[in-house]
Design a protein around this motif. Sequence first.
Motif, PDB file in Angstrom:
ATOM      1  N   PHE A 377       0.822  -1.214   0.158  1.00  0.00           N
ATOM      2  CA  PHE A 377       0.025  -0.060  -0.062  1.00  0.00           C
ATOM      3  C   PHE A 377       0.753   1.221  -0.166  1.00  0.00           C
ATOM      4  N   PHE A 378       2.008   1.251   0.656  1.00  0.00           N
ATOM      5  CA  PHE A 378       2.847   2.320   0.859  1.00  0.00           C
ATOM      6  C   PHE A 378       3.576   2.491  -0.603  1.00  0.00           C
ATOM      7  N   ALA A 379       3.600   1.403  -1.372  1.00  0.00           N
ATOM      8  CA  ALA A 379       4.628   1.420  -2.562  1.00  0.00           C
ATOM      9  C   ALA A 379       3.500   2.288  -3.522  1.00  0.00           C
ATOM     10  N   ALA A 380       2.194   2.491  -3.195  1.00  0.00           N
ATOM     11  CA  ALA A 380       1.474   3.361  -4.324  1.00  0.00           C
ATOM     12  C   ALA A 380       1.881   4.618  -4.375  1.00  0.00           C
ATOM     13  N   TRP A 381       2.505   5.252  -3.526  1.00  0.00           N
ATOM     14  CA  TRP A 381       2.907   6.720  -3.568  1.00  0.00           C
ATOM     15  C   TRP A 381       4.251   6.687  -4.500  1.00  0.00           C
ATOM     16  N   ILE A 382       5.148   5.457  -4.344  1.00  0.00           N
ATOM     17  CA  ILE A 382       6.286   5.306  -5.126  1.00  0.00           C
ATOM     18  C   ILE A 382       5.998   5.114  -6.776  1.00  0.00           C
ATOM     19  N   CYS A 383       4.827   4.530  -6.613  1.00  0.00           N
ATOM     20  CA  CYS A 383       4.467   4.020  -8.140  1.00  0.00           C
ATOM     21  C   CYS A 383       3.990   5.369  -9.038  1.00  0.00           C
ATOM     22  N   MET A 384       3.557   6.470  -8.176  1.00  0.00           N
ATOM     23  CA  MET A 384       2.966   7.688  -8.709  1.00  0.00           C
ATOM     24  C   MET A 384       1.738   7.295  -9.719  1.00  0.00           C
ATOM     25  N   PRO A 385       0.557   6.796  -9.436  1.00  0.00           N
ATOM     26  CA  PRO A 385      -0.224   6.565 -10.421  1.00  0.00           C
ATOM     27  C   PRO A 385      -0.950   7.581 -11.283  1.00  0.00           C
ATOM     28  N   TRP A 386      -0.784   8.775 -10.659  1.00  0.00           N
ATOM     29  CA  TRP A 386      -1.171   9.825 -11.574  1.00  0.00           C
ATOM     30  C   TRP A 386      -0.167  10.170 -12.720  1.00  0.00           C
ATOM     31  N   GLN A 387       0.988   9.583 -12.865  1.00  0.00           N
ATOM     32  CA  GLN A 387       1.771   9.358 -13.907  1.00  0.00           C
ATOM     33  C   GLN A 387       1.209   8.341 -14.957  1.00  0.00           C
ATOM     34  N   LEU A 388       0.927   7.142 -14.305  1.00  0.00           N
ATOM     35  CA  LEU A 388       0.642   6.053 -15.188  1.00  0.00           C
ATOM     36  C   LEU A 388      -0.795   6.224 -15.751  1.00  0.00           C
ATOM     37  N   VAL A 389      -1.589   6.712 -14.859  1.00  0.00           N
ATOM     38  CA  VAL A 389      -2.992   6.867 -15.762  1.00  0.00           C
ATOM     39  C   VAL A 389      -3.320   8.066 -16.391  1.00  0.00           C
ATOM     40  N   ASN A 390      -2.635   9.232 -15.908  1.00  0.00           N
ATOM     41  CA  ASN A 390      -2.949  10.353 -16.817  1.00  0.00           C
ATOM     42  C   ASN A 390      -2.056  10.526 -17.872  1.00  0.00           C
ATOM     43  N   ARG A 391      -0.962   9.948 -18.002  1.00  0.00           N
ATOM     44  CA  ARG A 391       0.059   9.986 -19.025  1.00  0.00           C
ATOM     45  C   ARG A 391       0.216   8.718 -20.083  1.00  0.00           C
ATOM     46  N   ALA A 392       0.398   7.783 -19.050  1.00  0.00           N
ATOM     47  CA  ALA A 392       0.803   6.551 -19.888  1.00  0.00           C
ATOM     48  C   ALA A 392      -0.158   5.644 -20.350  1.00  0.00           C
TER      49      ALA A 392
END
Length: 557
Positions: A377-392
Amino acid sequence: MPLIQRVRNAVQLHGDEDKHEKTDSWSNRDLVPLPPARRTWGLFEYFGYWAISALNISTWQQPNSFLTLGLSVGQTMGVIIVGRFIVALFAIVVAWCGLRWHIGFTIQNRFSWGMRGSYIPLIQRVMLNFIWTAIQCWNGGKLVCVCITAVFPSFASMKNTLPASMPTTTYEMVGFTIFWFCSLPFLWMPPEKYRLPFQVVCIYCGVAMICMMIWALSVAKGVGPTFYTSQNLSGDWSINWVMLRCINSLIGGKAAGMTNGSDFSRYGKSARQFTTGTFLCLFIVGTLVSFVGLVTVSATQVIYNEVYWNPPDLLMRMMDEGHGSSKARAGVFFLALGFALTAGFENVCGNAVGGGIDLSGIFPHYINIRRGALITFFAAWICMPWQLVNRADTFITVLSSFTVFLAPMMGIMTTDFFLLRKQRVRLSSLYDLHGQYYYTYGFNWRAPLAWICGWAPLIGGLNATVEKETVAKSLFELYYLSFFLGYFISAIIFYGLNRLFPLPHLGESDDLDMFGTFTPAEAKFMGVAPADDKISDNGSSEKVVYADKLAEPDLEY
């Protein structure tokens, strides 16, 4: 005692040796075969486990992806029915080892890949759980934003204080943060006690979806034009290939949950309840949710003259059209909260806990399910989902297509367990590096070879799909059959390699229930001496004591 040693002793896990909860480099309390006292899941728990993966946004949106490829509504629902049936069937087959021997995916791979080789599938699963946890938190955060806006309408116009380089806004980050923090307490709940959350989430979200559909049909006075969409194929693909592509896509979306099914089937009280709950939910509930989503979207098209397949967007439009009235905002809050609850507990149960179990298998001395779930769950911040979902978008496509690698893994698991070992496993060797499953330096070379053969022919089609390249049609055809081809290619090759280069001790199991895993009735069925027995010098079992036991289980293996 040196400080480092004191810290190490403080963070190391300790189990109750009297309950066979030995903690070492290959075992801890959450990895040993589950004893009867911890097997608390019945029909409703399994129905609820799979229901939270059905009562969500992706299932609601599923008809859209098929309609946009040119299928009619009837063909789309046909694809969903067939795909759901296949998913239910494979989910039961893959999880059967957990039902019979009460071990999870983490341990199950040791007899197929070897003690050290089992890290190959484990590491893949850990990375997937990290990323999907982050993405699910981000999607859940959008639903939280809708809930907050329903209570405080001014929240939607919050000033963006983030730099332009970040592909998100303060509005979205607030929703993500709140969703993450609200989900955190549920990580302290052990899987044995999931019954109440399953009940609340399933009933609440199910009622919310039905209410949403009834409201849409009432206001629109019937279904809209989307429901009567006819076949509109473009390009040179026949209807058969398009439908196969859609079936493969549907199965691929559930492949990750199917792969580690034994992590949760091991909690089952009986095989009958597991199969009934799993099949009813995966097949019936999943199909109904897609149908409800299709009907609701079609009806709201009449109301708003626009198609909204994404529930958060639809809910915001409903609130806008209600001119911010208290009635409209209350309805939107109720509906958004239902979707958010489902997203939250699906994330906790399916992604965080799954990641926790896999991490526990890599670091048994220090990580149990709870600690592993927290790390995930803490790794969610490291993965930066805003980058994954909104860009990639490309990255998300790759994740959704990971069935290319998971299907061969499932082929190896089921072939080894059913065909080669005849459902017989030596539990004691699964926790001993130098036991029967040590193979060659801890690796069974047959498994990685068969696994690579399963996905290698499909990579060309996957790459072309992701990069939107023009390549030979045959590569796309292979990719559109990736689940079936990957599964059966690896299964056949693994079976053939084991026949050409046979392993010793296939189909053997322990004579004694060394972990206290089975009730007397189960031990009799499995052909092992119960934990209350001891093995005499001549190899026969002698009864020591037979205290009051649990009721005889439903043993329909």
